[in-house]
Design an enzyme around this catalytic site. Structure first.
Site, PDB file in Angstrom:
ATOM      1  CE  LYS A 163      -0.131   3.387   4.784  1.00 59.92           C
ATOM      2  NZ  LYS A 163      -0.076   3.543   6.221  1.00 59.92           N
TER       3      LYS A 163
ATOM      4  CD  GLU B  46      -2.864   5.727   6.799  1.00 59.80           C
ATOM      5  OE1 GLU B  46      -2.913   5.758   5.560  1.00 59.80           O
ATOM      6  OE2 GLU B  46      -1.901   5.245   7.424  1.00 59.80           O
TER       7      GLU B  46
ATOM      8  CG  HIS C  31      -5.730   2.073   5.503  1.00 65.80           C
ATOM      9  ND1 HIS C  31      -5.294   3.032   6.387  1.00 65.80           N
ATOM     10  CD2 HIS C  31      -4.695   1.220   5.324  1.00 65.80           C
ATOM     11  CE1 HIS C  31      -4.032   2.753   6.721  1.00 65.80           C
ATOM     12  NE2 HIS C  31      -3.652   1.659   6.092  1.00 65.80           N
TER      13      HIS C  31
ATOM     14  N   GLY D 248       2.730   2.475  10.728  1.00 64.60           N
ATOM     15  CA  GLY D 248       3.673   3.562  10.489  1.00 64.60           C
ATOM     16  C   GLY D 248       4.447   3.999  11.727  1.00 64.60           C
TER      17      GLY D 248
ATOM     18  CB  SER E 118       5.562  -1.603  11.939  1.00 65.57           C
ATOM     19  OG  SER E 118       5.168  -0.259  12.196  1.00 65.57           O
TER      20      SER E 118
ATOM     21  CG  ASN F 204      -1.692   1.244   1.429  1.00 64.38           C
ATOM     22  OD1 ASN F 204      -1.795   2.062   0.507  1.00 64.38           O
ATOM     23  ND2 ASN F 204      -2.270   1.417   2.613  1.00 64.38           N
TER      24      ASN F 204
ATOM     25  CD  GLU G  50      -3.402  -2.361   7.651  1.00 68.51           C
ATOM     26  OE1 GLU G  50      -2.349  -2.642   7.081  1.00 68.51           O
ATOM     27  OE2 GLU G  50      -4.028  -1.312   7.442  1.00 68.51           O
TER      28      GLU G  50
HETATM   29  P1  PGA Z   1       2.949   0.429   7.665  1.00 63.04           P
HETATM   30  O1  PGA Z   1       1.462   0.634   7.116  1.00 63.04           O
HETATM   31  O2  PGA Z   1       3.453  -0.853   7.089  1.00 63.04           O
HETATM   32  O3  PGA Z   1       3.696   1.628   7.186  1.00 63.04           O
HETATM   33  O4  PGA Z   1       2.868   0.371   9.153  1.00 63.04           O
HETATM   34  C1  PGA Z   1       0.574  -0.441   6.962  1.00 63.04           C
HETATM   35  C2  PGA Z   1      -0.724   0.059   6.410  1.00 63.04           C
HETATM   36  O5  PGA Z   1      -1.140   1.181   6.732  1.00 63.04           O
HETATM   37  O6  PGA Z   1      -1.383  -0.642   5.611  1.00 63.04           O
END
Ligand code: PGA
Length: 252
Positions: free
Chosen positions: A11, A102, A100, A177, A216, A9, A171
């Site tokens: 983003k 976010e 997601h 992140g 992560s 992803n 997640e």
């Molecule tokens: P990350 O994000 O691997 O940067 O922690 C995962 C995600 O948001 O799908």
């Protein structure tokens, strides 16, 4: 037997030049050999889907495909800024991420809306990757399983046995992140809880659904996570921006 699936992803990252470099590097790496029976995909920002679709088709690896980061719950019409499932299908998207964290947080997406998006994807032969997960406070107050169960319950109500054709991505928000990866045991416990909840609805659905872990994931923790019996792959954010790290995770 559920296949291992790794989805990147990106983003809101990328550019025409860096996308091309990434896809060429990853395809070249994959041509040199990947473990059998795995599926991989990358989800660029919407304006780059056509470019990435053409590049991925050019490298013609059956196990590498394209995904999108979101989809409209509507078929077509006056929805400025939205992208429909039929448009994603025309661009050869095999997957779409829905719900997601976010988008849940910044765009106030509800479980009902997320299920509507998943339905649109399914109606167009696209696999929705339905994201669920608890916040730091919810985990600390001992409510992690309860929160995730309620997110899953709404999907079960709307999608019913079509859930068998979806992927779920667990997640935990505190791991996205942040560099704070969930331990393999903690992630496995939640994946198990999700599968048991699905089995309360339908054993067959529960055994078919792929449950990915996200938060992560890096080359050095992917092996341990993917070895867990209920972890069927990963949804990779930050580490998927580097072709070398993405390849290493795909090989884990
Ligand atoms: P990350 O994000 O691997 O940067 O922690 C995962 C995600 O948001 O799908």
């Amino acid at each position: 037997m559920r296949p291992l699936i790794v989805i990147g992803n990106w983003k809101m990252n990328g550019s025409l030049a860096s996308n091309e470099r990434w896809i060429k590097a990853v395809c070249k790496g994959m041509e040199q050999g990947m473990p059998a029976g795995r599926q991989f995909a990358v989800c660029p920002s919407t304006p780059y889907l056509a470019q990435c679709s053409a590049l991925i088709q050019k490298c013609s690896l059956a196990f590498m495909s394209l995904g999108a980061q979101d989809v409209s719950p509507h078929v077509s019409g006056a929805y400025t800024g939205e992208v429909s499932a039929s448009m994603l299908k025309e661009l050869a998207c095999s997957y779409v991420i829905v719900g997601h964290s976010e988008r849940r947080q910044m765009h106030h997406e509800t479980d009902e809306l997320i299920a509507e998006k998943a339905l649109q994807a399914l109606d167009h032969g696209i696999t929705p990757v339905i994201c669920v997960g608890e916040s730091f406070d919810e985990r600390n107050s001992g409510r992690a399983v309860e929160v995730v169960r309620s997110q899953i319950a709404k999907q079960v109500t709307v999608l019913q046995d079509r859930l068998a054709d979806c992927l779920i991505a667990y997640e935990p928000l505190w791991a996205i992140g942040t560099g704070k990866v969930a331990s393999a045991e903690l992630a496995q416990d939640m994946h198990r809880a999700i599968r048991l909840q699905l089995a309360e609805f339908d054993e067959d659905v529960a055994s078919h659904v792929g449950i990915l872990y996200g938060g992560s994931v890096k080359p050095d923790n992917a092996v341990e996570l993917f070895a867990m019996p209920d972890i069927d792959g990963g949804l990779i954010g930050g580490a998927s921006l580097s072709p070398q790290d993405f390849l290493a995770i795909c090989q884990a």
